[in-house]
Design an enzyme around this catalytic site. Structure first.
Site, PDB file in Angstrom:
ATOM      1  N   SER A 283       0.664  -1.052   0.203  1.00 25.92           N
ATOM      2  CA  SER A 283      -0.210   0.414   0.145  1.00 25.92           C
ATOM      3  C   SER A 283       1.055   1.260  -0.413  1.00 25.92           C
ATOM      4  CB  SER A 283      -1.212   0.349   1.076  1.00 25.92           C
ATOM      5  OG  SER A 283      -0.509  -0.340   2.627  1.00 25.92           O
ATOM      6  N   GLU A 284       1.681   1.264   0.709  1.00 20.95           N
ATOM      7  CA  GLU A 284       3.225   2.076   0.650  1.00 20.95           C
ATOM      8  C   GLU A 284       4.322   1.303   0.504  1.00 20.95           C
ATOM      9  OE1 GLU A 284      -0.157   5.225   1.418  1.00 20.95           O
ATOM     10  OE2 GLU A 284       0.131   3.226   2.387  1.00 20.95           O
ATOM     11  N   THR A 285       5.418   2.333   0.072  1.00 21.92           N
ATOM     12  CA  THR A 285       6.353   2.383   0.122  1.00 21.92           C
ATOM     13  C   THR A 285       7.472   3.620  -0.054  1.00 21.92           C
ATOM     14  OG1 THR A 285       6.817   0.478  -1.402  1.00 21.92           O
ATOM     15  CG2 THR A 285       8.808   1.492  -1.232  1.00 21.92           C
TER      16      THR A 285
ATOM     17  N   HIS B 149       2.193   3.414   8.952  1.00 25.81           N
ATOM     18  CA  HIS B 149       3.033   2.879   8.193  1.00 25.81           C
ATOM     19  C   HIS B 149       3.730   2.662   8.255  1.00 25.81           C
ATOM     20  CE1 HIS B 149       1.511   1.456   4.800  1.00 25.81           C
ATOM     21  NE2 HIS B 149       2.085   0.454   4.654  1.00 25.81           N
TER      22      HIS B 149
END
Length: 263
Positions: free
Chosen positions: A43-45, A74
């Protein structure tokens, strides 16, 4: 360059929210970071670049598989966890981001706390299509600069909500938070977070959403420190503490994968 996958807001493998963490050797184009985030499919990097001197904060940016975002809890937790685990760094770290200077701190038990801005909500009428897309009856609806928050009657309603993601994508917001007071032990409130508009149908555990959840539930329940349970399939816990116009988000993280990029 080194890259990691870290499960955040959990102390168990394959729980919480997985994030990619890329430690950059030097500055790279935005398109390169977006392409790598799409390749990683988390969902995120996050992308971390050291400051020009030891006294300057790290430069930190976050990308979903589709877009860059202004704040991600996160992936910040994952980045701090990687630095604490792999480098000789102070217990307090500072990051320069699109949401200003953020800091993290690790205590003697390994709990990592993050200093984030509070995102207070204003009560609004539900926008067209929101209630039908969620299929739930709201008790209260509010909005901040990023998200809508929809309080529903019970934890069970949060657990069983099954959105029409195509319809939800038409709602003009980064994401939709669905929340209720907790009935499970060990938590004060529960939530789920849906963001199909930015390429994330459901996010497992969303730190930035707790920047809104923390002031919302502290105002209703009383204590400045609460525990939020995000009851996605993977699940995770976020300890939230109101500190004026800031929110302290605290949690744990575990490294699942580490390696080197061949590009």
């Amino acid at each position: 360059m080194h890259i990691y996958t870290v499960d955040s807001f959990t102390d168990q493998f394959f729980k919480g929210n997985p994030a990619g963490v890329c430690l950059l050797d030097n500055a790279v184009p935005d398109a390169w970071m977006q392409s790598l985030a799409a390749e990683m499919r988390h969902s995120e990097t996050s992308f971390l670049l050291s400051g020009a001197t030891d006294d300057e904060p790290y430069s930190l940016r976050w990308f979903t598989p589709a877009v860059e975002v202004e704040l991600c809890g996160h992936a910040t937790l994952a980045t701090a966890h990687v630095l604490y685990s792999t480098r000789s760094v102070p217990e307090t770290l500072r990051f320069a981001t699109k949401s200003g200077i953020l800091s993290t701190n690790r205590d003697e038990t390994g709990l990592i706390s993050m200093d984030f801005p509070a995102k207070v909500l204003e009560e609004v009428s539900p926008p067209e299509g929101l209630v039908d897309a969620l299929g739930v009856e709201p008790r209260w609806v509010g909005k901040n600069e990023w998200d809508y928050l929809v309080e529903v009657e019970s934890e069970e309603t949060v657990r069983t909500v099954s959105p029409d993601f195509r319809a939800l994508e038409a709602v003009d917001a980064r994401g939709i938070i669905v929340t209720a007071q907790a009935s499970q032990p060990g938590a004060d409130y529960v939530s789920r977070f849906f963001a199909p508009r930015v390429g994330i149908p459901e996010d497992p555990v969303t730190g930035s959403a707790h920047c809104a959840l923390a002031p919302y539930w502290s105002d209703r329940l009383g204590p400045e420190t609460l525990v939020g349970a995000q009851i996605s399939q993977r699940g995770g816990l976020v300890r939230t503490t109101i500190r004026g116009d800031r929110v302290e988000l605290a949690g744990r993280a575990v490294t699942v994968l580490s390696g080197k990029l061949h590009i």
